[in-house]
Design a protein around this motif. Structure first.
Motif, mmCIF file in Angstrom:
data_model
loop_
_atom_site.group_PDB
_atom_site.id
_atom_site.type_symbol
_atom_site.label_atom_id
_atom_site.label_comp_id
_atom_site.label_asym_id
_atom_site.label_seq_id
_atom_site.Cartn_x
_atom_site.Cartn_y
_atom_site.Cartn_z
ATOM 1 N N PHE A 160 0.682 -1.715 0.055
ATOM 2 C CA PHE A 160 -0.104 -0.181 -0.040
ATOM 3 C C PHE A 160 1.038 0.873 0.241
ATOM 4 C CE2 PHE A 160 -2.610 3.192 2.895
ATOM 5 C CZ PHE A 160 -3.351 3.541 1.244
ATOM 6 N N LEU A 161 1.947 0.838 0.914
ATOM 7 C CA LEU A 161 3.024 1.966 0.982
ATOM 8 C C LEU A 161 3.516 2.391 -0.516
ATOM 9 C CD1 LEU A 161 4.391 4.447 2.843
ATOM 10 C CD2 LEU A 161 5.686 2.878 3.280
ATOM 11 N N TRP A 162 3.195 2.224 -1.764
ATOM 12 C CA TRP A 162 4.036 2.288 -2.679
ATOM 13 C C TRP A 162 2.994 3.692 -2.889
ATOM 14 C CZ3 TRP A 162 8.086 1.083 -5.627
ATOM 15 C CH2 TRP A 162 7.598 1.374 -7.111
ATOM 16 N N TRP A 163 2.111 3.546 -3.374
ATOM 17 C CA TRP A 163 0.928 4.103 -3.613
ATOM 18 C C TRP A 163 0.390 5.033 -2.417
ATOM 19 C CZ3 TRP A 163 -0.135 3.236 -9.386
ATOM 20 C CH2 TRP A 163 0.592 1.834 -9.170
ATOM 21 N N ASN A 164 0.454 5.372 -1.282
ATOM 22 C CA ASN A 164 0.272 5.879 -0.519
ATOM 23 C C ASN A 164 1.330 6.646 -0.234
ATOM 24 O OD1 ASN A 164 0.000 6.004 2.867
ATOM 25 N ND2 ASN A 164 -1.882 7.132 2.392
ATOM 26 N N THR A 165 2.806 7.136 -0.895
ATOM 27 C CA THR A 165 3.831 7.567 -0.245
ATOM 28 C C THR A 165 3.217 9.390 -1.050
ATOM 29 O OG1 THR A 165 6.673 7.736 -0.067
ATOM 30 C CG2 THR A 165 5.154 7.041 -1.906
ATOM 31 N N SER A 166 4.071 9.934 -0.784
ATOM 32 C CA SER A 166 4.427 11.175 -1.401
ATOM 33 C C SER A 166 4.764 11.845 -2.260
ATOM 34 C CB SER A 166 4.881 12.573 -0.646
ATOM 35 O OG SER A 166 4.701 13.723 -0.656
ATOM 36 N N PRO A 167 3.653 12.305 -3.658
ATOM 37 C CA PRO A 167 2.508 12.523 -2.978
ATOM 38 C C PRO A 167 1.406 10.934 -3.637
ATOM 39 C CG PRO A 167 2.989 13.102 -5.514
ATOM 40 C CD PRO A 167 4.257 12.994 -4.942
ATOM 41 N N ALA A 168 0.571 11.050 -1.910
ATOM 42 C CA ALA A 168 -0.194 9.995 -2.433
ATOM 43 C C ALA A 168 -0.949 10.258 -3.691
ATOM 44 C CB ALA A 168 -0.994 10.007 -1.005
ATOM 45 N N GLN A 169 -1.252 8.924 -3.748
ATOM 46 C CA GLN A 169 -2.016 8.468 -4.990
ATOM 47 C C GLN A 169 -3.895 8.078 -4.421
ATOM 48 O OE1 GLN A 169 -0.986 6.521 -8.514
ATOM 49 N NE2 GLN A 169 0.800 7.323 -8.072
ATOM 50 N N ILE A 170 -3.978 8.173 -2.683
ATOM 51 C CA ILE A 170 -5.024 7.212 -2.272
ATOM 52 C C ILE A 170 -4.636 7.235 -0.786
ATOM 53 C CG2 ILE A 170 -3.714 4.519 -2.033
ATOM 54 C CD1 ILE A 170 -6.900 3.266 -1.748
ATOM 55 N N PHE A 171 -5.833 7.645 0.208
ATOM 56 C CA PHE A 171 -5.215 7.489 1.321
ATOM 57 C C PHE A 171 -5.869 6.881 2.060
ATOM 58 C CE2 PHE A 171 -5.814 12.266 0.638
ATOM 59 C CZ PHE A 171 -4.498 12.629 1.205
ATOM 60 N N MET A 172 -5.454 5.341 2.932
ATOM 61 C CA MET A 172 -6.382 4.712 3.729
ATOM 62 C C MET A 172 -6.801 5.038 5.081
ATOM 63 S SD MET A 172 -3.823 3.620 7.479
ATOM 64 C CE MET A 172 -1.924 3.442 6.724
ATOM 65 N N GLY A 173 -6.895 5.885 5.084
ATOM 66 C CA GLY A 173 -8.836 6.300 5.750
ATOM 67 C C GLY A 173 -8.641 6.243 6.879
ATOM 68 N N ASP A 174 -10.209 6.429 7.475
ATOM 69 C CA ASP A 174 -10.717 5.549 9.340
ATOM 70 C C ASP A 174 -10.447 4.196 8.919
ATOM 71 O OD1 ASP A 174 -10.189 8.670 10.194
ATOM 72 O OD2 ASP A 174 -12.306 8.120 10.532
ATOM 73 N N THR A 175 -10.726 3.586 7.648
ATOM 74 C CA THR A 175 -11.117 2.402 7.344
ATOM 75 C C THR A 175 -9.554 1.588 7.534
ATOM 76 O OG1 THR A 175 -12.716 2.207 5.322
ATOM 77 C CG2 THR A 175 -11.201 0.613 5.697
ATOM 78 N N GLY A 176 -8.509 2.291 7.181
ATOM 79 C CA GLY A 176 -7.070 1.455 7.362
ATOM 80 C C GLY A 176 -6.589 1.504 8.621
ATOM 81 N N SER A 177 -7.027 3.449 9.761
ATOM 82 C CA SER A 177 -6.114 2.667 10.521
ATOM 83 C C SER A 177 -6.842 2.222 11.983
ATOM 84 C CB SER A 177 -5.998 4.670 10.964
ATOM 85 O OG SER A 177 -7.953 5.178 11.286
ATOM 86 N N LEU A 178 -8.134 2.922 11.817
ATOM 87 C CA LEU A 178 -8.702 1.908 13.458
ATOM 88 C C LEU A 178 -9.066 0.745 13.077
ATOM 89 C CD1 LEU A 178 -12.670 3.536 13.530
ATOM 90 C CD2 LEU A 178 -10.792 4.265 14.607
ATOM 91 N N ALA A 179 -8.444 0.056 11.529
ATOM 92 C CA ALA A 179 -8.378 -1.348 11.933
ATOM 93 C C ALA A 179 -6.607 -2.471 11.510
ATOM 94 C CB ALA A 179 -8.315 -2.512 10.066
ATOM 95 N N LEU A 180 -6.273 -1.043 11.670
ATOM 96 C CA LEU A 180 -4.399 -1.153 12.003
ATOM 97 C C LEU A 180 -4.043 -1.622 13.540
ATOM 98 C CD1 LEU A 180 -2.488 0.434 9.036
ATOM 99 C CD2 LEU A 180 -2.718 -2.376 9.651
ATOM 100 N N GLY A 181 -4.693 -0.434 13.972
ATOM 101 C CA GLY A 181 -4.465 0.202 15.854
ATOM 102 C C GLY A 181 -5.481 -1.426 16.334
#
Length: 361
Positions: free
Chosen positions: A249-270
């Motif tokens: 995911f980081l390949w596409w999320n690194t600056s400048p990000a083409q996509i964000f993980m959003g709360d979907t990703g951050s809450l899941a990872l947390g």
């Protein structure tokens, strides 16, 4: 060990290949991110960037875990399934939050109470089930004892099994809420949360692999320093899958990000991070492994508390990464330096973990 490698490789490939496909779907539906108006002005250019990328992180993790088990000819165990339940469940809450932001075209999603109720339902279910499913060695996925590197003598069930269950549910839900919100706060710059999570779960992959190789098997099989953990190999497979998913995911999320993980990703990872700390009996060691997450939370708490007391600010903006942005650091500089901090915390935690094992030999 083969299953762990297969899990990481599978999730990496799915995330790397699947993310651009998800980007196309999200762009076609105009599911873009809304930016808070009080944030750094440089972030306004990110408005409309596709969000909810956490969907691919979750999907890659689940498929990686499943495929690794199939190839290695092993069945899933209770600990791995519980961890995935917690990750997917909190990811669903985050998805609903992200969707609400898109639908209402603002940076605020679900109401605080809706989030609390949703997280509580998933967290309580996980906590109750984690004390069930005893295996042949009479071990359950979680323990009512407080833990640092392994269980301590502080038992929440000291006053009885019923009270112990209630106290454990409260404690587990505190950890789940705290860590999911901590990762959510960290997810404020391109690639920051994905890279930091890759490091944190990488540390847990090492720890769980070691626990699996040094697991206690019955009374006669116990060795000095062995770990009384149920299904550590399962936890290692899930951890490795998360590392691979974040890597791709980081390949596409690194600056400048083409996509964000959003709360979907951050809450899941947390949620997955909290679940690992509980199921590996490393609840307080997780504070060091996730040290960067903790710094982000503390900066926010300090900022709000100090402002309420004095009407003055400690930081130019909270959480901490925005403070350095407003000081003039480039976004990439902040992200890379924060990754370095996350890596230092992970190395320290792994060193403490291994040093404790050596001391018992």
């Amino acid at each position: 060990m083969l299953a762990i490698l297969i899990s990481a490789a599978t999730s990496l490939i799915i995330s790397l290949v699947g993310t651009p496909l998800l980007i196309k779907v999200l762009v076609s539906r105009q599911y873009g991110q809304f930016i808070r108006q009080d944030g750094p002005t440089t972030h306004l250019t990110k408005r409309g960037t596709p969000t909810m990328g956490g969907v691919i992180i979750i999907l890659a993790t689940v498929i990686g875990y499943t495929f690794a088990n199939l190839v290695s000819g092993r069945g899933p165990n209770a600990s791995g399934l519980l961890l995935l339940f917690l990750m997917v469940g909190l990811g669903l809450i985050g998805f609903l939050d992200d969707f609400a932001k898109i639908r209402h075209k603002q940076s605020e999603g679900l109401t605080p109470w809706a989030k609390i109720i949703g997280q509580a339902f998933i967290g309580i279910t996980f906590a109750v089930l984690a004390l069930q499913f005893r295996n042949a060695d009479n071990r359950t996925p979680a323990s009512t004892r407080m833990s640092f590197i392994r269980d301590s003598n502080i038992d929440l069930a000291f006053w009885g099994a019923g009270i112990g269950l209630v106290l454990f549910v409260i404690w587990a839900n505190f950890l789940i809420t705290a860590w999911s919100n901590a990762v959510n706060l960290t997810d404020g710059l391109d690639g920051l949360a994905a890279g930091a999570s890759m490091i944190a779960f990488g540390a847990y992959t090492l720890l769980t692999t070691w626990q699996s190789n040094q697991a206690c098997y019955g009374v006669l099989g116990a060795s000095p320093g062995c770990y009384d953990i149920r299904d550590p190999r399962d936890l290692a497979i899930v951890s490795a899958a998360i590392v691979g998913a974040c890597f791709g995911f980081l390949w596409w999320n690194t600056s400048p990000a083409q996509i964000f993980m959003g709360d979907t990703g951050s809450l899941a990872l947390g949620g997955a991070f909290a679940g690992l700390s509980i199921l590996t009996h490393t609840e307080f060691l997780a504070v060091i492994i996730g040290g960067l997450y903790l710094l982000e939370v503390l900066s926010d708490v300090i900022q709000v508390g100090f402002f309420k007391l004095t009407r003055k600010r400690v930081f130019r903006m909270a959480p901490l990464h925005h403070h350095f942005e407003l000081k003039g650091w480039k976004e990439v500089t902040v992200v890379v330096r924060f990754w370095i901090i996350a890596a230092l915390f992970a190395v320290i935690a792994v060193g403490i973990f291994y040093g404790e094992w050596l001391a018992k030999q």
